[in-house]
Structures are given as structure tokens and as C-alpha cells.
Design a protein around this motif. Sequence first.
Motif, PDB file in Angstrom:
ATOM      1  N   ILE A   1       0.852  -1.188   0.000  1.00 49.81           N
ATOM      2  CA  ILE A   1       0.000   0.000   0.000  1.00 49.81           C
ATOM      3  C   ILE A   1       0.890   1.240   0.000  1.00 49.81           C
ATOM      4  O   ILE A   1       1.740   1.402   0.861  1.00 49.81           O
ATOM      5  N   PRO A   2       0.727   2.126  -1.009  1.00 49.11           N
ATOM      6  CA  PRO A   2       1.589   3.301  -1.070  1.00 49.11           C
ATOM      7  C   PRO A   2       1.382   4.221   0.136  1.00 49.11           C
ATOM      8  O   PRO A   2       0.294   4.266   0.706  1.00 49.11           O
ATOM      9  N   ALA A   3       2.452   4.961   0.488  1.00 47.78           N
ATOM     10  CA  ALA A   3       2.421   5.768   1.713  1.00 47.78           C
ATOM     11  C   ALA A   3       1.322   6.824   1.680  1.00 47.78           C
ATOM     12  O   ALA A   3       0.682   7.098   2.678  1.00 47.78           O
ATOM     13  N   GLY A   4       1.123   7.412   0.508  1.00 46.10           N
ATOM     14  CA  GLY A   4       0.120   8.475   0.437  1.00 46.10           C
ATOM     15  C   GLY A   4      -1.244   7.963   0.042  1.00 46.10           C
ATOM     16  O   GLY A   4      -2.041   8.677  -0.538  1.00 46.10           O
ATOM     17  N   PHE A   5      -1.516   6.702   0.375  1.00 48.85           N
ATOM     18  CA  PHE A   5      -2.735   6.066  -0.082  1.00 48.85           C
ATOM     19  C   PHE A   5      -3.978   6.807   0.412  1.00 48.85           C
ATOM     20  O   PHE A   5      -4.862   7.149  -0.343  1.00 48.85           O
ATOM     21  N   SER A   6      -3.999   7.071   1.737  1.00 49.54           N
ATOM     22  CA  SER A   6      -5.171   7.740   2.273  1.00 49.54           C
ATOM     23  C   SER A   6      -5.037   9.238   2.022  1.00 49.54           C
ATOM     24  O   SER A   6      -4.017   9.831   2.310  1.00 49.54           O
ATOM     25  N   SER A   7      -6.102   9.842   1.472  1.00 46.13           N
ATOM     26  CA  SER A   7      -6.013  11.272   1.214  1.00 46.13           C
ATOM     27  C   SER A   7      -6.441  12.055   2.443  1.00 46.13           C
ATOM     28  O   SER A   7      -6.460  13.267   2.429  1.00 46.13           O
ATOM     29  N   TRP A   8      -6.817  11.374   3.528  1.00 48.17           N
ATOM     30  CA  TRP A   8      -7.320  12.062   4.714  1.00 48.17           C
ATOM     31  C   TRP A   8      -6.271  12.096   5.813  1.00 48.17           C
ATOM     32  O   TRP A   8      -5.611  11.114   6.069  1.00 48.17           O
ATOM     33  N   ARG A   9      -6.149  13.252   6.439  1.00 44.76           N
ATOM     34  CA  ARG A   9      -5.216  13.381   7.549  1.00 44.76           C
ATOM     35  C   ARG A   9      -5.985  14.049   8.693  1.00 44.76           C
ATOM     36  O   ARG A   9      -6.872  14.862   8.459  1.00 44.76           O
ATOM     37  N   PHE A  10      -5.658  13.695   9.923  1.00 42.16           N
ATOM     38  CA  PHE A  10      -6.387  14.248  11.059  1.00 42.16           C
ATOM     39  C   PHE A  10      -5.473  15.088  11.946  1.00 42.16           C
ATOM     40  O   PHE A  10      -4.336  14.714  12.203  1.00 42.16           O
ATOM     41  N   ILE A  11      -5.987  16.233  12.388  1.00 39.89           N
ATOM     42  CA  ILE A  11      -5.243  17.091  13.311  1.00 39.89           C
ATOM     43  C   ILE A  11      -6.083  17.189  14.579  1.00 39.89           C
ATOM     44  O   ILE A  11      -7.260  17.564  14.513  1.00 39.89           O
ATOM     45  N   SER A  12      -5.501  16.848  15.720  1.00 39.84           N
ATOM     46  CA  SER A  12      -6.307  16.940  16.945  1.00 39.84           C
ATOM     47  C   SER A  12      -6.312  18.373  17.443  1.00 39.84           C
ATOM     48  O   SER A  12      -5.350  19.114  17.270  1.00 39.84           O
ATOM     49  N   ALA A  13      -7.418  18.801  18.061  1.00 40.33           N
ATOM     50  CA  ALA A  13      -7.529  20.174  18.541  1.00 40.33           C
ATOM     51  C   ALA A  13      -8.437  20.207  19.762  1.00 40.33           C
ATOM     52  O   ALA A  13      -9.184  19.262  20.017  1.00 40.33           O
ATOM     53  N   ARG A  14      -8.321  21.304  20.507  1.00 36.47           N
ATOM     54  CA  ARG A  14      -9.177  21.462  21.685  1.00 36.47           C
ATOM     55  C   ARG A  14     -10.031  22.708  21.525  1.00 36.47           C
ATOM     56  O   ARG A  14      -9.589  23.703  20.959  1.00 36.47           O
ATOM     57  N   LEU A  15     -11.261  22.649  22.038  1.00 36.58           N
ATOM     58  CA  LEU A  15     -12.142  23.806  21.981  1.00 36.58           C
ATOM     59  C   LEU A  15     -11.703  24.841  22.994  1.00 36.58           C
ATOM     60  O   LEU A  15     -11.421  24.504  24.128  1.00 36.58           O
ATOM     61  N   VAL A  16     -11.630  26.110  22.564  1.00 35.66           N
ATOM     62  CA  VAL A  16     -11.389  27.161  23.541  1.00 35.66           C
ATOM     63  C   VAL A  16     -12.637  28.018  23.730  1.00 35.66           C
ATOM     64  O   VAL A  16     -12.767  28.719  24.722  1.00 35.66           O
ATOM     65  N   HIS A  17     -13.563  27.938  22.786  1.00 38.18           N
ATOM     66  CA  HIS A  17     -14.834  28.655  22.953  1.00 38.18           C
ATOM     67  C   HIS A  17     -15.908  27.946  22.169  1.00 38.18           C
ATOM     68  O   HIS A  17     -15.653  27.414  21.100  1.00 38.18           O
ATOM     69  N   ASN A  18     -17.105  27.925  22.729  1.00 40.58           N
ATOM     70  CA  ASN A  18     -18.203  27.228  22.078  1.00 40.58           C
ATOM     71  C   ASN A  18     -19.509  27.894  22.467  1.00 40.58           C
ATOM     72  O   ASN A  18     -19.635  28.402  23.570  1.00 40.58           O
ATOM     73  N   SER A  19     -20.460  27.956  21.556  1.00 40.50           N
ATOM     74  CA  SER A  19     -21.778  28.454  21.936  1.00 40.50           C
ATOM     75  C   SER A  19     -22.836  27.531  21.376  1.00 40.50           C
ATOM     76  O   SER A  19     -22.656  26.930  20.316  1.00 40.50           O
ATOM     77  N   ILE A  20     -23.932  27.356  22.104  1.00 41.69           N
ATOM     78  CA  ILE A  20     -25.031  26.533  21.592  1.00 41.69           C
ATOM     79  C   ILE A  20     -26.358  27.263  21.708  1.00 41.69           C
ATOM     80  O   ILE A  20     -27.348  26.844  21.147  1.00 41.69           O
ATOM     81  N   SER A  21     -26.385  28.385  22.424  1.00 45.44           N
ATOM     82  CA  SER A  21     -27.675  29.003  22.728  1.00 45.44           C
ATOM     83  C   SER A  21     -28.069  30.075  21.726  1.00 45.44           C
ATOM     84  O   SER A  21     -29.193  30.551  21.743  1.00 45.44           O
ATOM     85  N   ARG A  22     -27.164  30.456  20.836  1.00 46.87           N
ATOM     86  CA  ARG A  22     -27.518  31.499  19.878  1.00 46.87           C
ATOM     87  C   ARG A  22     -28.122  30.857  18.623  1.00 46.87           C
ATOM     88  O   ARG A  22     -28.117  29.645  18.484  1.00 46.87           O
ATOM     89  N   THR A  23     -28.645  31.704  17.714  1.00 45.76           N
ATOM     90  CA  THR A  23     -29.212  31.122  16.498  1.00 45.76           C
ATOM     91  C   THR A  23     -28.094  30.767  15.525  1.00 45.76           C
ATOM     92  O   THR A  23     -28.229  29.848  14.746  1.00 45.76           O
ATOM     93  N   GLU A  24     -26.981  31.527  15.581  1.00 38.36           N
ATOM     94  CA  GLU A  24     -25.836  31.159  14.754  1.00 38.36           C
ATOM     95  C   GLU A  24     -24.682  30.838  15.688  1.00 38.36           C
ATOM     96  O   GLU A  24     -24.161  31.711  16.361  1.00 38.36           O
ATOM     97  N   ASN A  25     -24.320  29.576  15.732  1.00 37.75           N
ATOM     98  CA  ASN A  25     -23.309  29.159  16.699  1.00 37.75           C
ATOM     99  C   ASN A  25     -21.968  28.880  16.038  1.00 37.75           C
ATOM    100  O   ASN A  25     -21.908  28.318  14.945  1.00 37.75           O
ATOM    101  N   TYR A  26     -20.921  29.289  16.720  1.00 36.88           N
ATOM    102  CA  TYR A  26     -19.565  29.069  16.233  1.00 36.88           C
ATOM    103  C   TYR A  26     -18.720  28.438  17.335  1.00 36.88           C
ATOM    104  O   TYR A  26     -19.033  28.554  18.511  1.00 36.88           O
ATOM    105  N   ILE A  27     -17.622  27.786  16.914  1.00 31.68           N
ATOM    106  CA  ILE A  27     -16.700  27.155  17.843  1.00 31.68           C
ATOM    107  C   ILE A  27     -15.318  27.735  17.569  1.00 31.68           C
ATOM    108  O   ILE A  27     -15.005  28.035  16.421  1.00 31.68           O
ATOM    109  N   THR A  28     -14.495  27.934  18.594  1.00 31.48           N
ATOM    110  CA  THR A  28     -13.101  28.330  18.382  1.00 31.48           C
ATOM    111  C   THR A  28     -12.190  27.186  18.812  1.00 31.48           C
ATOM    112  O   THR A  28     -12.378  26.607  19.879  1.00 31.48           O
TER     113      THR A  28
END
Lengths: 169, 286
Positions: free
Chosen positions: B107-134
Motif C-alpha cells: 500500500i503506497p504511503a500516500g494512499f489515504s487522502s485524509w489526515r487528522f489534526i487533533s484540537a481542543r475547543l477554547v470557545h463554544n456556543s449553543i444558545s444562539r441562532t448562529e453558533n460558532y466554535i473556536t
Amino acid sequence: MTKIFVRQSIMFVSLVFLQVCLFSRIHVFGVATPVVYTYFLIKLPVKLSRNAVLFLAALIGLSIDIFGYTLGLNMLATIIVGFMRYMLLRLFKPRDLIDNVIPSFGTFGRNMFFRYAGTVTLLHITLLFAIDVNAFLVPSLFILRIAGSFIISSLIIYGLEMIYSGKGN
Amino acid sequence: MKNLIRFIFNNFHWLLFFALIYFSAWLLINNSEIQRSRYLVISHEIAGRMHTASSGISSYIHLKRDNEALTERIAGLEQELMLCRKQLENINHAAHLRDSTFVMQPIPAGFSSWRFISARLVHNSISRTENYITLNRGTNDGVRENMGVLSAKGTVAGLVMSVSPNFSRVISLLNPKSRLSCKISSTNFFGSLLWDGKDPRYCNLGELPSHAVFKTGDTIVTSGYSATFPEGIPVGIVTDALEQKSGRSNYLRINLLTDFSTIREVLIVENRKRDEQTKIEKEGAE
């Protein structure tokens, strides 16, 4: 005068910090979010010029917006509250007030302060939720959010005022 | 003249009031464009740093629960790995038996075109009509606009909207501006997922063909058409069919698998072949 300035500055910074890092993250039953930084506007000196009140109101709204990623939202609400504060003060402040005092249990009396702070808080919260354009899509949720947030916010603001006046005595 | 100046001076608060109202309304209306602009990168960084400090404390408090979730995820992956190993073994075995000249292609090294970067949330909203995450990853960590974001459980959470050097803003699924191409995993009928702004636990799946077959309890997964997410990432579970006025029930109520009120750790998905795919799609459209 300097004492008042220092006290207001400390209040400004700590209220913005508390609001952004603590209260904005609370959603009781998914509807009620405490909006506590209104306390800064409530506690501005009675005879502070209307221009200064407007400017400070815009400043605290903008600070909350920058840290909460909601550009314009809180600022618009606080400007209107800052503008209306003058009229609300005329309604609620005791007539025999001469000095440039800070509204509190001591200067306004418990009853009048409750009414004054309650009205300012309700006005602010209603504006905050009403500015959100999509808010009116679900009227029941809109009213529930205002009511829930108002109850929890005013309880916290009265709590803060109790601590404040307790310390003063 | 004197009177005019005095009039303006006496009523300066009105002028100030309208100027400030105008400014804040301008900010509010152009919000999403300003969010992308360079001016805000600085404020993103400042706000991000402050939220990092406070989320450090809350992530310590939730350490136990997060650890449990991670262990669970590891267990699941371990199981999948075992299954894959077994299958590989079977293939090898079968090849060995039937054809002695069969050579397994490495299986060639670049077989999978998907790569994952882990991250942590520093801000999140769920109560507004337009919600964003940082998130606490930015261009320095290889995050680009339009990358997908998965929760730690491997379910869809949102889409990267703008990036600063150390932080990125994500449109959460709980935002009417986000549209996700999804399909019913058992029957492959696809539609698009939209949030109606009411309950942070539910979304609607619309634009389904009227002859689509489904039943409650079916899993909704990503369709893989958008070049943002791989195919088959779980999104939610069908709980109800909403009747439309025309009588065709092609609106489904979806119970989201990502719990936005407790989300803390996420994976950012990078599609290395994204540019290639979007380029050819654009050429096709021209």
C-alpha cells in the motif's frame, strides 16, 4: 473621584472577565444565560454626563463582543441601555438626591434599587435577544429565553449588590 | 450661530448615540465578512489566548470523563484494527493458496487522502441562532479554511470558517448557515442537513427525494460528495419524519450524535486531494 474611577475600572475588567469566561457559558435548561455585566451600567454615578455613559456603555459592549465573538450584538444593546439609563434614573432615583452618588441599596433604598436594576436588566436582555434576527421565528422560545435569563441575571446582580453594600458598611 | 453651536453642544448625546448605533449595526450586519478579515485576526488571537487560559481550568475538571471517552474510542479502534488485520491475513492466505504467482501490492504511503489534526475547543456556543466554535489550532498547525471538524467520538461537528495563526473559527452544525450533504446509510438516499435554530440536539434532513425509503432509527452519515468529509462519518439518527404541507414527507428529524454541550476535544479533517477535486468540479461547471 479617583476612588470612584479606580473602583469602576476594576469592576469593568472583572465583569467582562466573569461574563465571557463564566456566565456566557452557562445555559440553564438550554434557555437561561446570565447577563451580568449590566451591573457596570447600573452602578455608574448618577450625575455622570450622558456622553460619558454612552461611551462607557459602548466600550463594555464592544469588549464583550470581541471576547465572545459576537461583533456588534452586545454593543448595540448596551448603547441603547446607556441612552435610556438617563430616563430610567429620572423615574427611579430618590428626589432629594443632591450628591453625585452611585446607585446602591444605601443611596436608593432597597426597594427602589430593586426596581431600577430590574428594569435596566430586563431592557438589556430583551434588546440582546431581540437583535438576533432569527429570534422571532419561535416566539415561545424567545419569551422563555428572556424570562429565564432575566430571572437568573437579576438574582446574580442582587447578590453582587448585597456583597457590594455589605462591604461598604 | 451661537445658538446653533449651543444647541448642538446641548444635544451632543443624540449625535453620539446615533453614531454609535450606526457603528455597532454596521459591525453586526457585516459580521461574517469582518470575521474573515485581517483586522480581526488580532482580536481572534487575543480572545483565543484568554479562552485558552480559562478552558485549561475547565478541561482539568473534565479530565476524568474525557479520559473515559478516549479509552472507549481506543477500544473501538483497536477492534477495527483487529478486524482489518484478520481480513488482510485472509486475503494473504487466499492469495497464497490459489495462485503462487500472486504478489501483494504494497500500500503506497500516500494512499489515504485524509489526515487528522487533533484540537481542543477554547470557545463554544449553543444558545444562539448562529453558533460558532473556536479551536486552539491555526495556520501554524496546518489548518486551512473549509476543513471538516469531527468530535472525539468520530461524529461530525462543523466546518472551519476562518483561520488565524494559532486559532480557527468553526461553523458548528448548530448554525443555519451550515449545510451538510448527508445520506441514509442503509439506503444511500441523500439530502442536506440543516439546523432550524431551536433545539441543539436535533437537526432536519431536507431535500430528500420523495420516494426515499427510511425508518426511524436509521443512521445518517456524510455522503462524501463535498470533499470536506470522508464518506460514512456518522452524523445522527432518524427520530421522526416531518410532514410537509404538500403531503410528501421528505423532511426527517435527526437526533445529532455529537453532543455540542459537552464537546471538548475534536479532530480536524484534512483532505489532501481537496484542491484536485474542487478544481475538476469547477472545470466541469464552466
